[in-house]
Write a protein that holds these residues in place. Sequence first.
Motif, PDB file in Angstrom:
ATOM      1  N   LEU A 144       0.827  -1.212   0.000  1.00 15.93           N
ATOM      2  CA  LEU A 144       0.000   0.000   0.000  1.00 15.93           C
ATOM      3  C   LEU A 144       0.863   1.265   0.000  1.00 15.93           C
ATOM      4  CD1 LEU A 144      -2.869  -0.875   2.534  1.00 15.93           C
ATOM      5  CD2 LEU A 144      -3.092  -0.432   0.070  1.00 15.93           C
ATOM      6  N   THR A 145       1.922   1.244   0.819  1.00 12.76           N
ATOM      7  CA  THR A 145       2.767   2.433   0.939  1.00 12.76           C
ATOM      8  C   THR A 145       3.501   2.733  -0.361  1.00 12.76           C
ATOM      9  OG1 THR A 145       3.075   1.887   3.279  1.00 12.76           O
ATOM     10  CG2 THR A 145       4.520   3.556   2.367  1.00 12.76           C
ATOM     11  N   TYR A 146       4.074   1.691  -0.971  1.00 12.13           N
ATOM     12  CA  TYR A 146       4.795   1.912  -2.235  1.00 12.13           C
ATOM     13  C   TYR A 146       3.834   2.344  -3.336  1.00 12.13           C
ATOM     14  CZ  TYR A 146       9.338   0.305  -0.620  1.00 12.13           C
ATOM     15  OH  TYR A 146      10.551   0.210   0.028  1.00 12.13           O
ATOM     16  N   TRP A 147       2.621   1.774  -3.352  1.00 11.38           N
ATOM     17  CA  TRP A 147       1.614   2.196  -4.348  1.00 11.38           C
ATOM     18  C   TRP A 147       1.193   3.642  -4.092  1.00 11.38           C
ATOM     19  CZ3 TRP A 147      -3.447   3.544  -2.932  1.00 11.38           C
ATOM     20  CH2 TRP A 147      -4.278   3.867  -4.004  1.00 11.38           C
ATOM     21  N   TYR A 148       0.976   3.981  -2.835  1.00 10.02           N
ATOM     22  CA  TYR A 148       0.501   5.321  -2.475  1.00 10.02           C
ATOM     23  C   TYR A 148       1.532   6.390  -2.814  1.00 10.02           C
ATOM     24  CZ  TYR A 148      -1.237   9.114   0.476  1.00 10.02           C
ATOM     25  OH  TYR A 148      -1.685  10.331   0.925  1.00 10.02           O
TER      26      TYR A 148
END
Length: 325
Positions: A144-148
Amino acid sequence: MTDISKDTITPPHSLLSQDAIQVFYRLLAALLICAVLAVLSDSFLSLGNILNVLRQASLTFFIASGLTLVVLTAGLDLSVGANVALSACIAGTVIHKTGSPALGILTGLACGGIVGLLNGIMVTALRIPSFIATYGMLWVLNGLTYWYMAGETLHGFPAGFRQIGSGYLFGLPIPVYLLLVFLGIGTFFAQRTVWGQEIYAIGANPVAARLSGIPVARRLLLVYAVSGTMAGLASIIFLSRLNSAEADIGESLTLPAIAAVLIGGTSLFGGVGTVFGTFIGALILTLVLNGMNLLSVSANWQPLVTGIIVILAVWLDMKTRRRAQ
């Protein structure tokens, strides 16, 4: 069923207990490390280095203190580092979008708490072992963090917000004051409240705790939510300290937090340990890492030394407790 109340519970981990003796030994170990480093390095006792050690120990403590409650229930939270990263990135975005540090702080704390609550739901409602549930959550949060963030880095936060992690008050770093506040709150909660004693009871014997009328599922939800919220607090400190947020900010935070808990004397089998011991564990770990940096020990050797210390701490703790029993 037996009703657990303040009148019926005698704190098994008071300051005169075996845990207090273990903390005393760890304090001696910390002082011994300080003495050795003072002899080996001229700069160890400098004011700047001592303040740096306290600041670094406080950052580890914020994550490890919440994790201590989880380990006291014989659980584990491997997602705390990834939780810090996601919470920091979301809080940083809110600050940039709204210009309000207060709203960003609340968002970071809420994000951390929600992640912890989801961990608690997986452990209690879905009955997934904590190791597996939080390990899976680690990967979910990383994704989620890398996508965000999509490869972006947030930086340039308001000067007032940056004071939280980088500022000083009466000569001491502000994170040290926060450490003292949460050390007091955590110690009081674990040692002096019914809920704290119920957490010890769950870790010592969950079946007996359930038969005694302790709401085990609700207490487990509480400790995972607290652990997540403390990760959210750590994300705010890191965000303020670094003045930037990126997706990999939490990759190196989980293992030091676990190491601080174990070096501080909290048993992986649950029911034994103290929040104050975790503080000493964070201090010892920081002193060792600081000493290796001052002595120019290669970064390649530092994880090896840290791992050996953790193994020795756990082995000595188990040996001491068996002898005491």
